[in-house]
Design an enzyme around this catalytic site. Structure first.
Site, short mmCIF file in Angstrom:
data_model
loop_
_atom_site.label_atom_id
_atom_site.label_comp_id
_atom_site.label_asym_id
_atom_site.label_seq_id
_atom_site.Cartn_x
_atom_site.Cartn_y
_atom_site.Cartn_z
N GLY A 73 -3.68 -24.54 -11.65
CA GLY A 73 -2.50 -25.11 -11.03
C GLY A 73 -1.41 -24.08 -10.82
N GLY A 74 -0.18 -24.44 -11.18
CA GLY A 74 0.97 -23.57 -10.97
C GLY A 74 0.83 -22.23 -11.68
N GLY A 83 -8.25 2.99 17.31
CA GLY A 83 -7.09 2.45 16.60
C GLY A 83 -7.16 2.70 15.12
N ALA A 84 -8.38 2.69 14.61
CA ALA A 84 -8.53 2.89 13.18
C ALA A 84 -8.07 4.29 12.76
CB ALA A 84 -9.98 2.67 12.77
#
Lengths: 517, 180, 500
Positions: A172-173, A407-408
């Site tokens: 949970g939290g 681009g890499a």
């Protein structure tokens, strides 16, 4: 003072009740194959340096049942400070034997207190997590407690190193505090993390899944990437924490920790010449190269099992910490995908926060093509890595081992996005795209007409590699500082990082940048 | 307020329990005063590194060439006389933990079939959702010009096939997932 | 007679070096091929000339590229080609292309390679010359059903074999009808892959036979001799792992009869050069012709050791059209020789290839020890070629002493970096059934409890070594001292600007 008197006796009784609790806790935890909170602390800190605070804090009614071991001893958390490898470090360790280590009002208060102290002192904080979650009896108070912790996690982020060690449940939290910290450790089989547990999964989706399958160490290390390090047992886990800390500064103003190097500063490593195979499409293990470059071959890999196409981790060069980001040609040919971009980006940002210089070893044929990748937002995730590199002001050095395409090439710390030095091995191929792809576009017609297109394509590709995809054009135009002998790499890098020690970049003042999330 | 926990001191003996794959168990105790004891028997073992880069263990006047071929945390693969052995080195605490976990942990329901060596997938016999038995041929992997049958180590239902005919795989790549 | 002045070696590794050694002795120039797959292999250092094949763009592997090899021989004006073993050694087309280009192929004629390479034809010839045979299909099989029909006549178990095969590839033993379909598919599939010819045939399978082969030598005039047998029964999946000569199973009479049969078939096809006739020998001394290998064998050194004949030299002399100077009476078996194949294989994991770099190798030396190898410290075992590291050959007075000397030599052969078959060889040599000589081809499955040799205390010492390393690592970690004071010494210029 009368040591036999009533006043001192009360003091001693309290001490005794503490010992009593410890004994019980050890028995209970050992029965589950776990260590007690205090044993964990003992393993983590240098001998006899740990000082506990708020040992007797409790949310049980004060007064009548004061000091009784079974009444919420320490409210389920041990907090304090001590030295790890000689350095001041703060810790909180949840004690599962007290109300399941659940987070109640006092429990939260103790944690926030120790976090505040660590912030004031500029010293790392480690959370040893073993807790059933929010204390239901405390209601909203415990939720507020969680929030207090989250806020401090964020405020401390980039100021002091924060490490979470999951040694039991975190559900949970409770999972968000580890998620906000810099590194998460998990111990196999006895720790797990999830937002909703197997019962809820069963109810909502009618799927049977065990806790280990849903949120065990293996799952988080391989699939989700939530866990950066996983270990077989708690002793090794804590040893791992110590090892990781040895690369960090205590805070964002210090330089990283230094360990006198026993390795040769001028080690000429001929074996590096054999790392990259002659066949440009043949994979190799980039970790072999890393181990030959760094001090004593010691490399601490971060998120080893997650997005294995990029390798991240810490090592030392002539005693000084560096962070290494390397493409891994062995996995997916070293392409960048969504997971790899995020893993790399998080690592680069951590290094930048704590003044750890970054070494990039590049062998990247490009971004991973595919519908799943595009739908999954490869554009924005790839941008994270790009953003992280552009933003980083620590010394940044790149060595291009082989492929640096498209681009890499830009993303992986190219000179134009602020890389300080760029070196290339003679095997480097720097171009807009790989030979096969380029040839297919440039010689479309010729290939269509050829009698043996496969052979012609291969010949053209070789020609392309020879004339275009090599490091010399980039070198002549200044996009590479030097083409180096692989055997010289270690020496060159040590000199480069030494020269960059006083690096400073003027950046415009702003609240914070807007990293593409 | 110091920990009232037993203090460690350097003269205290170090104890390790080392476990083999086949249930072999060795207990090593070393202390600076008493020396080495193996399963409580005193033993004299010497480790020698020679100039050529080989390491030997000298025991009872015999030399055994030895090397670590793999290590992952406390898991070791040791090569001695050309024969390999798998061991996990445990401290008394982690040994205890291991025993508890083995007893209490539910066995994972999913088994993975991984590639024993790098090679190329020639043929896949298994189909998703098909029921298979232990020892069934799942696929054929070609390596070193030999076709190797990859057999299932468990019985169950094929949950997922990660490869297809013609794929090249690396060692330890997960080829199939089988649910018991 | 045409003197050979230069040889192109269309092979790699130890056999390339082996050929170079003899060529050097005979004053012949050698040419070898440098490939991109192992550009630093040591056989390149031995040769007089290197032909660079690293810049090729064909899918065909270098040593199988007939046209390129022929073109190279023509370009460098090389007199002859030695194919070694494997690759193109038994490819009739290659031999024929050599003949066409007037390059001497060191081996038999293309015609003979073709006939003996095709097992169906080879059997027909053997049948015609009254050489005992195992019965089976009269030719290649069209489908699995046909195989089942034949199996009904000759009885199970039967073996499916690739028509152009060898070396165990494309071979499958079938025990009953129900297994036929799958095995037929696997055998044709493998045959297609390995030899570019999917045709297979079926024959009776002799369970637990001995594998005995005879080394023959013939010149172009038809003079033929044999150089005794080799015992190759230690096999795993039809791959030989350890060979010896002579065989402990042969009597003088049997040797004579088998030798004669070997010579008969050799002469029947007008064979010349060195060759090997393989027989199966059953427990009652009955022997069956299996096939003839028209090349130099991997295990040729054991024959060389006990006969003192340099087989490569003889091959070259025959290729130069010289007449055999040796007669059958000159061939004397002198002592005993054993060869262990040291492969980079993980015996404990079913002999799977163990690729990697040989970090260190240290070879035994001494009287009677011969090592044929193509690797050194730093060599890489690649997936492109076989996994052989070395052949360790020991020559001794008798079998008992040779076994002992071999064990001793194996103990001194040290290899770091990959797992090898050394523990396997030791296990064979210490096995009772092997020592008393009654083993057959099912030796490994039947008579070996453990396929690797374990020394006493070895397991405990391995455990100790693991523990020792682990303890050291932990101690080192605990002793790590971080100099954090140094971390605090920051240039004020930097400190001022570090905050933003």
């Amino acid at each position: 003072m009368d040591v036999n008197g009533k006043i001192f006796k009360k003091f001693l009784d309290r001490r005794h009740s503490s010992d009593l609790h410890l004994e019980q806790a050890i028995t209970k935890q050992h029965a589950k194959g776990k260590l007690s909170a205090r044993e964990r602390i003992e393993l983590l800190f240098d001998r006899n340096t740990f000082e506990e605070i708020d040992e007797f804090a409790t949310s049980a009614k004060a007064g009548s049942d004061f000091g009784k071991a079974d009444r919420g001893f320490g409210d389920g958390v041990v907090t304090g400070f001590g030295k790890i490898n000689g350095r001041l470090t703060f810790v909180y360790a949840q004690d599962f034997t007290v109300m399941g280590g659940s987070l109640g009002a006092i429990h939260a208060q103790k944690i926030t207190k120790i976090m505040d102290l660590s912030m004031k002192m500029g010293a790392p904080i480690i959370g040893l997590i073993d807790s059933g979650g929010a204390r239901i009896q405390d209601g909203v108070v415990s939720l507020a407690g969680y929030s207090d912790i989250f806020l401090r996690n964020v405020q401390a982020s980039g100021v002091i190193p924060q490490i979470s060690v999951i040694m039991g449940p975190a559900a949970g939290g409770a999972v968000y505090s580890p998620a906000l910290t810099d590194f998460t450790f998990m111990t196999k089989h006895t720790s797990y993390m999830f937002v909703t547990g197997p019962n809820v999964v069963k109810e909502v989706l009618n799927e049977d899944v065990t806790t280990d399958e849903l949120g065990g160490a293996d799952v988080h290390a391989r699939k989700s990437g939530v866990a950066n390090f996983i270990f077989e047992d708690e002793e090794n886990t804590l040893l791992g924490v110590k090892r990781l800390l040895s690369y960090f500064p205590s805070n964002n103003l210090e330089n990283p920790a230094f360990i006198e190097s026993t390795d040769n500063r001028f080690r000429f490593e001929e074996k590096l010449r054999d790392i990259v195979p002659d066949d440009p499409n043949k994979p190799y293990d980039v970790k072999d190269a890393i181990k030959l470059i760094v001090d004593n071959g010691r490399f601490l890999e971060v998120s080893e099992l997650y997005a294995q196409n990029i390798v991240t981790g810490f090592a030392r060069l002539n005693g000084k910490s560096i962070g290494i980001v390397a493409n891994q040609p062995k996995i997916l040919a070293g392409t960048l995908d969504i997971d790899a971009s995020m893993k790399g980006a998080k690592f680069v940002r951590f290094c930048d926060s704590f003044n750890i210089p970054i070494l990039t070893l590049e062998d990247v044929p490009g971004f991973l093509p595919g519908v799943n990748q595009e739908y999954g937002g490869l554009i924005k995730h790839g941008a994270k890595l790009l953003y992280a590199y552009c933003e980083a002001t620590v010394p940044k050095v790149t060595v291009i081992l082989r492929k640096a395409y498209g681009g890499a090439f830009c993303v992986m710390n190219s000179k134009n996005i602020g890389g300080d030095f760029s070196f290339a091995w003679p095997t480097a191929e720097i171009a807009v795209m790989g030979p096969e792809g380029a040839v297919a576009i440039l010689y479309k017609k010729e290939l269509a007409e050829a009698t043996d297109p496969v052979k012609v394509k291969k010949e053209l590709a070789a020609k392309y590699r020879e004339e275009i995809a090599n490091p010399y054009i980039a070198d002549e135009k200044g996009y590479i500082d030097e083409v180096i002998d692989p055997a010289d790499t270690r020496i060159k890098l040590i000199v480069a990082f030494e020269a960059l020690e006083s690096k400073h970049v003027n950046i415009p003042s702003r609240k914070h940048g807007n990293i593409p999330l | 307020m110091k920990l009232s926990f037993k203090k460690r001191s350097s003269s205290e003996p170090v104890k390790y329990i080392t476990l083999g794959k086949d249930g072999k168990k060795y207990e090593f105790i070393y202390s600076p005063t008493d020396g080495l004891r193996v399963n409580s028997k005193k033993q004299d073992i010497e480790i020698i590194d020679d100039a050529d880069g080989f390491t030997y263990i000298k025991f009872k006047n015999k030399k055994f060439p030895v090397e670590v071929i793999e290590q992952n945390q406390n898991k070791f693969v040791i090569l001695i006389n050309g024969v390999s052995y798998n061991y996990t080195v445990e401290t008394p605490l982690s040994y205890q933990r291991k025993q508890i976990i083995e007893k209490t942990m539910k066995k994972s329901k999913t088994g993975f079939v991984s590639a024993p060596m790098p090679g190329k997938i020639i043929e896949v016999f298994a189909e998703e959702n098909a029921i298979i038995n232990e020892g069934d041929v799942l696929l054929i992997l070609e390596a070193m010009k030999m076709q190797n049958e990859i057999l299932s180590t468990i019985s169950g239902v094929v949950k997922k096939i990660n490869i297809k005919q013609g794929d090249n795989v690396n060692k330890d790549d997960i080829l199939l997932e089988i649910r018991q | 007679m045409k003197k050979i002045n230069s040889i192109l070696i269309a092979n790699r590794g130890e056999i390339a070096i082996r050929i170079i050694k003899t060529a050097k002795k005979m004053g012949i120039q050698t040419y070898v091929i440098k490939t991109a797959k192992e550009p630093n292999a040591i056989y390149l250092n031995f040769a007089d000339h290197i032909c660079d094949f690293t810049e090729r763009f064909d899918e065909i592997p270098e040593f199988l590229d007939v046209e390129k090899l022929i073109e190279t021989a023509v370009q460098y004006k090389i007199d002859a080609i030695h194919p070694g073993y494997g690759f193109l050694a038994e490819n009739p087309y290659f031999a024929q292309r050599c003949e066409e280009e007037k390059i001497e192929f060191i081996g038999p004629s293309a015609d003979v390679i073709y006939k003996m390479g095709n097992k169906t034809i080879a059997k027909q010839i053997a049948r015609k010359h009254k050489i005992p045979l195992l019965e089976g299909s009269k030719g290649n099989l069209a489908n699995a059903d046909q195989a089942i029909e034949i199996a009904k006549i000759i009885g199970y178990p039967v073996i499916l074999k690739a028509a152009s095969g060898g070396g165990g590839r494309g071979m499958r033993i079938v025990e009953n009808d129900s297994q036929m379909e799958k095995n037929f598919r696997l055998a044709t599939n493998e045959a297609e892959k390995a030899f570019n010819d999917p045709s297979v045939f079926v024959e009776k399978y002799v369970r637990n036979p001995k594998h005995i082969e005879f080394q023959v030598l013939a010149d172009k005039m038809g003079n033929t001799i044999h150089l005794g047998e080799r015992e190759c029964s230690v096999q795993r999946k039809h791959q030989k792992l350890l060979e010896e000569s002579p065989s402990p199973a042969l009597t003088e009479d049997l040797r004579k009869r088998m030798g004669e049969a070997a010579i008969r078939i050799t002469q029947a096809v007008k064979y010349y050069s060195a060759g090997t006739v393989e027989f199966l020998l059953d427990a009652d001394g009955g022997f069956y012709f299996m096939e003839m290998n028209t090349r130099i064998q991997v295990e040729h050194p054991v024959t060389e050791e006990i006969t003192g004949v340099d087989l490569i030299e003889q091959q070259i002399r025959v290729a130069q059209s010289e007449k055999l100077t040796l007669t059958q009476d000159d061939i004397k078996i002198n002592g005993w020789a054993i060869e262990c194949r040291i492969n980079a294989e993980d015996v404990q994991a079913g002999f799977s290839p163990n690729l990697g770099t040989i970090q260190k190798i240290s070879l035994p030396k001494g009287e009677g020890i011969r090592i044929d190898t193509g690797i050194e410290s730093g060599s890489v075992i690649t997936p492109f070629y076989d996994s052989m590291i070395a052949k360790l050959i020991v020559h001794g007075e008798n079998r008992e002493k040779t076994i002992e000397a071999m064990l001793n030599a194996l103990g001194k052969l040290r290899i770091k970096g990959v797992k090898t078959t050394i523990p396997f060889c030791k296990a064979v040599l210490t096995n009772k059934v092997f020592v008393n000589g009654t083993f057959n081809t099912s030796f490994i499955e039947k008579d070996m409890e453990k396929t690797y040799f374990q020394e006493k205390d070895e397991e405990m010492l391995a455990a100790f070594f693991a523990t020792y390393n682990y303890a050291n690592e932990i101690r080192e970690e605990k002793d790590t001292w971080v100099d954090h004071e140094k971390g605090k010494n920051i240039d004020p210029w930097l400190l001022n600007k570090r905050l933003r």
